[in-house]
Motif scaffolding. Structure first.
Motif, PDB file in Angstrom:
ATOM      1  N   SER A 173       0.814  -1.218   0.000  1.00  0.00           N
ATOM      2  CA  SER A 173       0.000   0.000   0.000  1.00  0.00           C
ATOM      3  C   SER A 173       0.846   1.266   0.000  1.00  0.00           C
ATOM      4  CB  SER A 173      -0.955   0.000   1.194  1.00  0.00           C
ATOM      5  OG  SER A 173      -0.217  -0.037   2.405  1.00  0.00           O
ATOM      6  N   ASP A 174       2.089   1.174   0.481  1.00  0.00           N
ATOM      7  CA  ASP A 174       2.946   2.362   0.524  1.00  0.00           C
ATOM      8  C   ASP A 174       3.856   2.475  -0.699  1.00  0.00           C
ATOM      9  OD1 ASP A 174       4.479   0.155   1.228  1.00  0.00           O
ATOM     10  OD2 ASP A 174       5.691   1.260   2.673  1.00  0.00           O
ATOM     11  N   ALA A 175       3.665   1.604  -1.689  1.00  0.00           N
ATOM     12  CA  ALA A 175       4.504   1.619  -2.889  1.00  0.00           C
ATOM     13  C   ALA A 175       3.658   1.905  -4.131  1.00  0.00           C
ATOM     14  CB  ALA A 175       5.211   0.270  -3.057  1.00  0.00           C
ATOM     15  N   TRP A 176       4.332   2.314  -5.200  1.00  0.00           N
ATOM     16  CA  TRP A 176       3.709   2.454  -6.509  1.00  0.00           C
ATOM     17  C   TRP A 176       3.913   1.138  -7.245  1.00  0.00           C
ATOM     18  CZ3 TRP A 176       1.105   6.761  -8.280  1.00  0.00           C
ATOM     19  CH2 TRP A 176       1.190   7.897  -7.479  1.00  0.00           C
ATOM     20  N   GLN A 177       2.989   0.808  -8.146  1.00  0.00           N
ATOM     21  CA  GLN A 177       3.102  -0.419  -8.906  1.00  0.00           C
ATOM     22  C   GLN A 177       3.182  -0.127 -10.402  1.00  0.00           C
ATOM     23  OE1 GLN A 177       0.500  -0.304  -6.337  1.00  0.00           O
ATOM     24  NE2 GLN A 177       2.076  -1.201  -5.027  1.00  0.00           N
ATOM     25  N   ALA A 178       3.847  -1.024 -11.114  1.00  0.00           N
ATOM     26  CA  ALA A 178       3.857  -1.044 -12.575  1.00  0.00           C
ATOM     27  C   ALA A 178       3.017  -2.250 -12.978  1.00  0.00           C
ATOM     28  CB  ALA A 178       5.278  -1.178 -13.104  1.00  0.00           C
ATOM     29  N   VAL A 179       2.067  -2.025 -13.903  1.00  0.00           N
ATOM     30  CA  VAL A 179       1.175  -3.089 -14.357  1.00  0.00           C
ATOM     31  C   VAL A 179       1.411  -3.285 -15.850  1.00  0.00           C
ATOM     32  CG1 VAL A 179      -1.223  -3.847 -14.532  1.00  0.00           C
ATOM     33  CG2 VAL A 179      -0.516  -2.421 -12.604  1.00  0.00           C
ATOM     34  N   PHE A 180       1.832  -4.475 -16.239  1.00  0.00           N
ATOM     35  CA  PHE A 180       2.170  -4.804 -17.621  1.00  0.00           C
ATOM     36  C   PHE A 180       1.019  -5.585 -18.246  1.00  0.00           C
ATOM     37  CE2 PHE A 180       5.998  -4.017 -15.349  1.00  0.00           C
ATOM     38  CZ  PHE A 180       6.870  -3.442 -16.250  1.00  0.00           C
ATOM     39  N   LEU A 181       0.481  -5.065 -19.355  1.00  0.00           N
ATOM     40  CA  LEU A 181      -0.700  -5.672 -19.982  1.00  0.00           C
ATOM     41  C   LEU A 181      -0.341  -6.477 -21.224  1.00  0.00           C
ATOM     42  CD1 LEU A 181      -3.191  -2.679 -19.715  1.00  0.00           C
ATOM     43  CD2 LEU A 181      -2.728  -4.497 -18.065  1.00  0.00           C
ATOM     44  N   THR A 182      -1.261  -7.330 -21.626  1.00  0.00           N
ATOM     45  CA  THR A 182      -1.057  -8.201 -22.783  1.00  0.00           C
ATOM     46  C   THR A 182      -0.909  -7.416 -24.081  1.00  0.00           C
ATOM     47  OG1 THR A 182      -3.446  -8.489 -23.029  1.00  0.00           O
ATOM     48  CG2 THR A 182      -2.270 -10.155 -21.746  1.00  0.00           C
ATOM     49  N   ASN A 183      -1.397  -6.177 -24.146  1.00  0.00           N
ATOM     50  CA  ASN A 183      -1.288  -5.376 -25.370  1.00  0.00           C
ATOM     51  C   ASN A 183       0.029  -4.595 -25.438  1.00  0.00           C
ATOM     52  OD1 ASN A 183      -1.653  -3.292 -23.557  1.00  0.00           O
ATOM     53  ND2 ASN A 183      -3.540  -2.523 -24.461  1.00  0.00           N
ATOM     54  N   GLY A 184       0.927  -4.801 -24.478  1.00  0.00           N
ATOM     55  CA  GLY A 184       2.212  -4.130 -24.472  1.00  0.00           C
ATOM     56  C   GLY A 184       2.241  -2.829 -23.690  1.00  0.00           C
ATOM     57  N   GLN A 185       1.100  -2.345 -23.254  1.00  0.00           N
ATOM     58  CA  GLN A 185       1.028  -1.094 -22.493  1.00  0.00           C
ATOM     59  C   GLN A 185       1.445  -1.338 -21.047  1.00  0.00           C
ATOM     60  OE1 GLN A 185       0.071   2.082 -23.761  1.00  0.00           O
ATOM     61  NE2 GLN A 185       0.846   2.740 -21.794  1.00  0.00           N
ATOM     62  N   VAL A 186       2.073  -0.339 -20.440  1.00  0.00           N
ATOM     63  CA  VAL A 186       2.439  -0.388 -19.028  1.00  0.00           C
ATOM     64  C   VAL A 186       1.822   0.817 -18.347  1.00  0.00           C
ATOM     65  CG1 VAL A 186       4.325  -0.405 -17.353  1.00  0.00           C
ATOM     66  CG2 VAL A 186       4.654  -1.446 -19.610  1.00  0.00           C
ATOM     67  N   TYR A 187       1.145   0.573 -17.237  1.00  0.00           N
ATOM     68  CA  TYR A 187       0.562   1.652 -16.440  1.00  0.00           C
ATOM     69  C   TYR A 187       1.217   1.645 -15.071  1.00  0.00           C
ATOM     70  CZ  TYR A 187      -3.047   2.139 -19.958  1.00  0.00           C
ATOM     71  OH  TYR A 187      -3.711   2.364 -21.134  1.00  0.00           O
ATOM     72  N   PHE A 188       1.348   2.839 -14.480  1.00  0.00           N
ATOM     73  CA  PHE A 188       1.921   3.000 -13.153  1.00  0.00           C
ATOM     74  C   PHE A 188       0.859   3.626 -12.269  1.00  0.00           C
ATOM     75  CE2 PHE A 188       5.140   3.587 -16.410  1.00  0.00           C
ATOM     76  CZ  PHE A 188       6.058   2.602 -16.064  1.00  0.00           C
ATOM     77  N   GLY A 189       0.776   3.184 -11.025  1.00  0.00           N
ATOM     78  CA  GLY A 189      -0.200   3.754 -10.113  1.00  0.00           C
ATOM     79  C   GLY A 189      -0.259   2.969  -8.829  1.00  0.00           C
ATOM     80  N   LYS A 190      -1.373   3.132  -8.135  1.00  0.00           N
ATOM     81  CA  LYS A 190      -1.631   2.438  -6.875  1.00  0.00           C
ATOM     82  C   LYS A 190      -2.639   1.330  -7.158  1.00  0.00           C
ATOM     83  CE  LYS A 190       0.784   5.117  -4.103  1.00  0.00           C
ATOM     84  NZ  LYS A 190       1.669   4.658  -3.049  1.00  0.00           N
ATOM     85  N   LEU A 191      -2.173   0.096  -7.075  1.00  0.00           N
ATOM     86  CA  LEU A 191      -2.973  -1.068  -7.425  1.00  0.00           C
ATOM     87  C   LEU A 191      -3.697  -1.605  -6.203  1.00  0.00           C
ATOM     88  CD1 LEU A 191      -3.598  -3.083  -9.755  1.00  0.00           C
ATOM     89  CD2 LEU A 191      -1.624  -4.399  -8.970  1.00  0.00           C
TER      90      LEU A 191
END
Length: 96
Positions: free
Chosen positions: A5-23
């Motif tokens: 909860s105190d960290a940021w996350q990188a989320v890697f998707l099947t379409n090649g896009q990467v999003y950063f945020g609080k997961l």
């Protein structure tokens, strides 16, 4: 495993896009990503990889006016990871 909860996350998707945020790992078919950022190239994707010409964009300024939250299907996530507090992405987000 749950996101820190105190960290940021990188989320890697099947379409090649990467999003950063609080997961938030919700039960069900979708996860929630809040305070969303993503990388965008000023040039074509191949040129950006070679020249490093990428910008970190805050979700919400797009023409369709999305809220600063995404609901991502678990089926579309390849993997996610917690980011260290001294990562370049986290430093840019913190300065935003």
């Amino acid at each position: 495993m749950s996101p820190k909860s105190d960290a940021w996350q990188a989320v890697f998707l099947t379409n090649g896009q990467v999003y950063f945020g609080k997961l938030s790992s919700k039960h069900g078919e979708y996860v929630e990503l809040a305070k969303v950022f993503y990388l965008q190239s000023n040039q074509g994707i191949n040129s950006a990889k070679e020249s490093g010409d990428l910008n970190l964009i805050k979700l919400g300024a797009e023409i369709h006016g999305p809220e600063d939250k995404m609901y991502i299907s678990r089926k579309q996530i390849i993997f996610w990871e917690n980011l260290k507090s001294d990562s370049k992405i986290v430093k840019i987000i913190s300065a935003y």
